[in-house]
Design an enzyme around this catalytic site. Structure first.
Site, mmCIF file in Angstrom:
data_model
loop_
_atom_site.group_PDB
_atom_site.id
_atom_site.type_symbol
_atom_site.label_atom_id
_atom_site.label_comp_id
_atom_site.label_asym_id
_atom_site.label_seq_id
_atom_site.Cartn_x
_atom_site.Cartn_y
_atom_site.Cartn_z
ATOM 1 N N LYS A 92 9.239 6.899 -15.830
ATOM 2 C CA LYS A 92 10.169 7.292 -14.768
ATOM 3 C C LYS A 92 10.791 8.401 -14.873
ATOM 4 O O LYS A 92 10.856 8.794 -16.074
ATOM 5 C CB LYS A 92 11.245 6.074 -14.534
ATOM 6 N N ARG A 139 5.335 -7.358 -11.332
ATOM 7 C CA ARG A 139 4.460 -8.044 -10.943
ATOM 8 C C ARG A 139 3.448 -8.627 -11.756
ATOM 9 O O ARG A 139 2.930 -9.652 -11.712
ATOM 10 C CB ARG A 139 3.633 -7.453 -9.642
#
Length: 564
Positions: free
Chosen positions: A335, A409
């Site tokens: 990120k 996920r």
């Protein structure tokens, strides 16, 4: 002199933002009669009011306090509500508690309010000092319309939200005065008032040497004590989630998260907590979860909570699943550094579902609940997942990891597979899953993807009561095709059109690991933090939608009809 004073002072200049004197005035120069301090009224009226009001307290040898009353002699603060005038005549419409207090002080509160100009708007306040010896400072706060109820356009109970906001504002003003205890007007809904007080006063300052003074909110009167205590419990549950989400990642590691929740549940005899180590995760063949965890020096934990609240311990449970990434750097798909510190709250799903179970246990809700939280960090290292790697989930499906920053996920895939072992009445997972959800809904509501209209109805109706709203999102086959059209594996962890419909393709990915007929995925990325959108929450991690999950569980415990 009076003309100069009239021009120089603002309309509410005789209202104190801090209490250096006992009158409803800004008299920092010592004692003065009220007739000199109320320039907005005729001199005769001011003299009559001065005769009836308590005199300003005299200055001490060291001068007036600039921080409020001494905490040793402060007594209690009092927060009272007042409704907007329905007749347009500007007359104050007190709550029952406000009317009673006004009678106690021989109408002086109403008299002072009448001198303050237009009626108080929703969430705005006036502070009065010295009206009663038991309450040195009284905050009167606007509640808006008296009969405000469910606002169908806003999808919440407007009256309850008005109370939460008003009480929070009033309690914070008492805290600024360093008064250690505040009694709160129930305002016609003691639960909402308690939630506003407890949520509004909370602030994470564990690691600061200088802390805000602790203020204890109490119910003013005893008529609604049960509802008040229920509101306190709901709010403390959300504050637990806020605490966990706000704490630095080096303080809330996977094992410390699990131990903190275990400690909170230790006193309940009908709760069992299992802190599963990496070896257990391996035996469960949770390859997707382990592939994320292996990039960090912090060992993964699988937290499993069993709350047996139903009279029949064999009743099918509600299963909560929460994403528990205690710090998300993005992994190899790193990120940007700006704002990365907020990723300490990427375990918000685990924080909210675990806090909801703690709250359900405190409320002794009559249903069985199981909580599952895969906990780990997502870090770059020589052992971390690489873009293009293929991993195998618990149900045998292979997953192509095209973006290591879509790691949540992967944890949820294995946890959802495991959730099917419990013959669940319903499975609800929560996760700060996608930035796309923040783009879609912002902080207004949690996005809900579900295959069950029955489940959606309960979640939606619960959110109207709590004011922590939900909004239904699509689970179209359109999105499923975008994650199953994968060159190397059964599914890809991102949609083939990348950013298009990112929240929807993430939900479609999770659906590939669900066979239960009543499942809901809550993407809480947009509601993770609060700037100023929710006025009864301070700036910081929001702990949303904990109260909605608790209310949902409470509603489910009362639903005697079988889901269809």
């Amino acid at each position: 002199m009076r003309r100069c004073a009239r021009r120089a002072r603002p309309r509410s200049s005789f209202l104190l933002p801090s209490p250096p004197c006992c009158l409803a005035c800004r008299c920092v120069l010592g004692a003065a009669p009220a007739a000199m301090l109320l320039p907005c009224v005729r001199s005769g009226a001011a003299r009559r009011l001065a005769r009836d009001l308590p005199r300003a307290c005299s200055r001490s040898a060291q001068g007036p306090s600039l921080r409020g009353y001494s905490r040793d002699t402060a007594g209690k603060g009092l927060v009272l509500g007042v409704y907007s005038s329905e007749k347009g005549d500007g007359a104050a419409q007190f709550t029952s508690a406000g009317d009673a207090f006004d009678r106690l002080v021989s109408g002086k509160l109403r008299a002072l309010l009448s001198l303050c100009g237009p009626p108080l708007k929703k969430g705005k306040t006036h502070i009065f000092h010295g009206l009663h010896q038991d309450f040195p400072s009284v905050v009167v706060v606007g509640l808006g319309k008296k009969n405000a109820g469910i606002n169908e356009q806003e999808n919440w109970n407007e009256g309850k939200e008005n109370i939460r906001t008003a009480v929070a504002v009033g309690c914070r003003q008492i805290q600024d005065l360093e008064i250690p205890c505040v009694e709160v007007d129930p305002c016609g809904d003691a639960q909402a008032a308690a939630e506003g007080a407890v949520l509004g006063l909370h602030e994470y300052n564990e690691l600061k040497q200088k802390k805000k003074p602790v203020v204890t909110p109490q119910l003013h009167g005893s008529a609604e004590s049960q509802a008040w205590q229920k509101g306190v419990t709901y709010a403390e549950g959300q504050n637990l989630a806020r605490y966990l989400m706000e704490a630095p990642a080096n303080y809330i590691t996977p094992i410390r998260f699990a131990e903190h929740i275990e400690q909170k549940l230790r006193t309940f005899s009908n709760v069992k907590v299992h802190i599963r180590p990496e070896s257990w995760i391996t035996t469960q063949e949770m390859g997707a979860f382990l592939s994320v965890a292996k990039g960090s020096a912090e060992l993964p934990i699988f937290l499993e909570i069993h709350y047996l609240g139903s009279a029949n311990k064999d009743d099918s449970p509600l299963v909560f699943v929460g994403k528990g990434v205690t710090f998300d750097s993005g992994g190899i798909s790193l990120k940007p550094s700006s704002g990365m510190d907020a990723m300490r709250a990427d375990m918000g799903g685990a924080a909210t579902v675990c806090s909801a179970i703690v709250t359900a246990a405190a409320l002794n809700l009559p249903l069985n609940i199981i909580g599952l939280a895969p906990l780990c960090e997502n870090m770059p290292s020589g052992k971390a997942n690489k873009p293009g790697d293929v991993v195998r989930a618990k149900n045998g499906k292979t997953i192509q990891v095209d973006n290591t920053d879509a790691e949540g996920r992967l944890l949820l895939a294995d946890a959802l597979c495991y959730a099917h072992n419990f013959n669940a009445r319903a499975i609800v997972n929560a996760a700060t899953l996608t930035g796309a959800m923040d783009v879609a809904l912002g902080s207004a509501a949690t996005g809900v993807f579900t295959n069950s209209s029955w489940l959606w109805t309960h979640l939606y109706e619960a959110s109207i009561l709590t004011g922590d709203r939900v909004w239904r999102m699509p689970l179209f086959e359109h999105y499923t095709k975008q994650v199953t059209d994968c060159p190397l594996a059964d599914v890809s962890n991102i949609g083939k059109y990348s950013r298009a419909g990112g929240a929807c393709t993430a939900a479609a990915f999770l659906k590939e690991f669900v066979t239960a007929s009543h499942w809901a995925h809550l993407d809480i990325a947009g509601v993770m933090s609060n700037k100023d959108e929710v006025p009864y929450l301070r700036k910081g991690m929001a702990g949303r939608p904990t109260r909605t999950l608790v209310e949902f569980a409470a509603r489910l415990s009362q639903d005697t009809h079988s889901a269809k």
